[in-house]
Design an enzyme around this catalytic site. Sequence first.
Site, PDB file in Angstrom:
ATOM      1  N   ASP A 176       0.870  -1.169   0.000  1.00 39.71           N
ATOM      2  CA  ASP A 176       0.000   0.000   0.000  1.00 39.71           C
ATOM      3  C   ASP A 176       0.917   1.232   0.000  1.00 39.71           C
ATOM      4  O   ASP A 176       2.145   1.121   0.121  1.00 39.71           O
ATOM      5  CB  ASP A 176      -0.958  -0.009   1.204  1.00 39.71           C
ATOM      6  CG  ASP A 176      -2.192   0.862   0.927  1.00 39.71           C
ATOM      7  OD1 ASP A 176      -2.144   1.701   0.003  1.00 39.71           O
ATOM      8  OD2 ASP A 176      -3.201   0.718   1.641  1.00 39.71           O
TER       9      ASP A 176
HETATM   10  C1  NOJ Z   1      -4.078   3.766   0.116  1.00 35.12           C
HETATM   11  C2  NOJ Z   1      -5.252   2.875   0.321  1.00 35.12           C
HETATM   12  O1  NOJ Z   1      -5.137   2.219   1.556  1.00 35.12           O
HETATM   13  C3  NOJ Z   1      -5.438   1.838  -0.774  1.00 35.12           C
HETATM   14  O2  NOJ Z   1      -6.658   1.180  -0.569  1.00 35.12           O
HETATM   15  C4  NOJ Z   1      -5.376   2.459  -2.124  1.00 35.12           C
HETATM   16  O3  NOJ Z   1      -5.563   1.478  -3.107  1.00 35.12           O
HETATM   17  C5  NOJ Z   1      -4.033   3.142  -2.270  1.00 35.12           C
HETATM   18  N1  NOJ Z   1      -3.883   4.174  -1.245  1.00 35.12           N
HETATM   19  C6  NOJ Z   1      -3.842   3.767  -3.631  1.00 35.12           C
HETATM   20  O4  NOJ Z   1      -4.602   4.903  -3.766  1.00 35.12           O
END
Ligand code: NOJ
Length: 760
Positions: free
Chosen positions: A284
């Site tokens: 993430d």
């Molecule tokens: C953080 C989030 O937790 C995740 O769900 C998302 O896909 C990513 N950012 C990318 O935007």
Amino acid sequence: MKLCLVALIVLASFNNLLSQTKPDKKMDTFISTLMKKMTLQEKIGQLNLVSVGFDVTGPVVSKNVDENIRKGNVGAVFNTFTPVAVRKLQEMAVTQTRLKIPLLFGYDVIHGHRTIFPIPLGLSSSWDLVSIGKSARIAAEEAAADGLNWVYSPMVDIARDPRWGRISESSGEDTWLGSQIAKAMVKGYQGSGLGQKNTVMACVKHFALYGAAEAGRDYNTVDMSRRRMFEEYMPPYKAALDAGAGSVMTSFNEIDGIPATGNKWLMTDLLRKQWGFNGFVVTDYTAINEMVAHGVAKDLHEAGALALQAGVDMDMVGEVYLSQLEKLVKDGKVTVALINAACRRILEAKYKLGLFTDPYLYVSESLAPQVMMKKEFRDAARDIARRSMVLLKNHKQTLPLKRTGSIALIGPLANNQRDLIGNWSGAGDWKKAISVEQGIKDLIGNALVVNYAKGANITDDTLLIKRLNAHGGELAIDSRSPDEMIREAVQVARRSDVIVAVVGESQGMSGEAASRADIGLPGRQLDLLKALRETGKPLVLVLMNGRPLTLKWENEKADAILETWYAGTEAGNAIADVLFGIYNPSGKLSVTFPQSVGQIPIYYNYKKTGRPFLGGVLDKYRSRYLDVTNEPLYPFGYGLSYSTFSYGDVKISGNSMKPGGSIDVSVSISNVSTFDGEEVVQLYIQDKVGSVTRPVKELRNFKKVFLKAGETQNITFTISEDDLKFYDAAMKYWAEPGDFNVDIGSNSRDVKTAMFTLTK
Ligand code: NOJ
């Protein structure tokens, strides 16, 4: 038609699964040949994911992107879409880098891309796997036509804490339902297999246990027993992978003291060795870097080593791999073999997506306008939006509303568009969303007088508004004082036959980094409702919110309550359809609504305690509160209909089941009303005595059935030994002989019960 679609999806996903798992010699040879030409830095470049363009979805942004792409320092891009924008970057990669390796293009396509569907919590409330799969299929068609080939969905984290803002992105609290939805979503996205112009690769997230953050505060610590992990939290991830999902995203939290992104047990032992996952793992947003803040790495150098050794292939935005891996190899802290393995997995994904054959497979300037938000997609969005709505109360059949006379349409969300498409709808255009006011006017026309008043701001907290607006909100404070607004609304209500109050949260009050400690209606909205109640006019609440709310007063005093979540582009039309009885509501809650925050965590499949509360008013030494009962406000699986369904007794084909065998249970259901309608018939099983404590019940099946007014149907479920399995004290997964209750009913509370024995 529905059956055909299901058959197609099943067949397609089977082929997809085969193509994901069977060895592909041609691909292996192609990638081996390519990798022989790659320098170590070029291999590391493939592990780097940068964010470019329209959205900022994390705390930092990628820099020097063009230069890095040209140098071969980028393997994938996200937050860039439209054929023009994608073509520009893809061209850079395939014409200006030494090895001309195409880029992956990812995006947070969460509940639709251009045509926005209800938020995932809403989708799950439909209990309609065909429609849910269809929403993902349409999202994939639009995303692929917009240059994308990779979506960061489904989020399959089990979520039981309504304070956690990301519960809105989840399918709720139940493992079994969540697993079915996970499969349907992956099959929808990946359609007839990767490498087609209209399919995209799914990314299952957030592996793992992200939904169990302590106190419902986003990014907080998770601490969980292995038993709970494997029985309740892991199955949806596994289900999504078994359906063929091509990638996995790590979660921000720790698991057993080690952040997921550096957790070798999780990413290698479990995911790859035990579950046989052969796709790639992406972190993430800056999750490798964050291992320094977690305190398991003293600097980025150590953090990068931890992540790679754990089995994490791609670094989202953090650029730790890019800056550290070469040095880590030189220092002897990571092997080139590990980098090779990660690079190979990413190149395999590109190969499966067809990008080596045609880097512009997903880039067609002429296709996009034909596909985006076409009528068929908007119709589908309207239909599933109606299916996702849950009727929570309907005193004396206040709903459906009459199509003549007058209504007072009150509330900050009554003619709102921005909030309807919910959070994580980056490519959605809220200006194309249908407001409730618009939907009602379009449906009913002049036969009904609609008197509008805003009545209240969603919130009057100026700092909160500033924070929400800084991230895509459109909140404003009315120039009138809250009291003036309430007075106006009351006047409007007095001259109308019935009040429809559209109240709730702003979309930014749920989603990422949007936890709330108080989950009642924000601002002065409850005061508004109290004033409206005083008029004595029938009071209908239309709720818009991304989480269960505490609605004790509302439940006692309103005449009818319709939970609509954030229902997407077609929200207003769908809400009008339900309010006026064009569609008879059929949604059921996929998550428990508490009476008060103090009851959290509250969920239907809790464990039995040694001192259960048995109802004695003066009982002291029992598991109970002094100030509130143990019951939720609305239980899991709950939802009313304009129809009334009457359940017969549960009949069972035999009272014992042999190991490896099965039994049939059936129940007759009658629609004893004058409305045709759909009912979600739910089956729960309770293991009465186990070698370890067992939940009071667990959902094991359901059927959504349509019954004409006056019709009776016999519904049969088959229970097999698999439905009875759990992890024993030694973590062996099997079905222990003994007695089981089988409950069938319209929600987890209102059931009829039969019993059987699993013999030795
Ligand atoms: C953080 C989030 O937790 C995740 O769900 C998302 O896909 C990513 N950012 C990318 O935007």
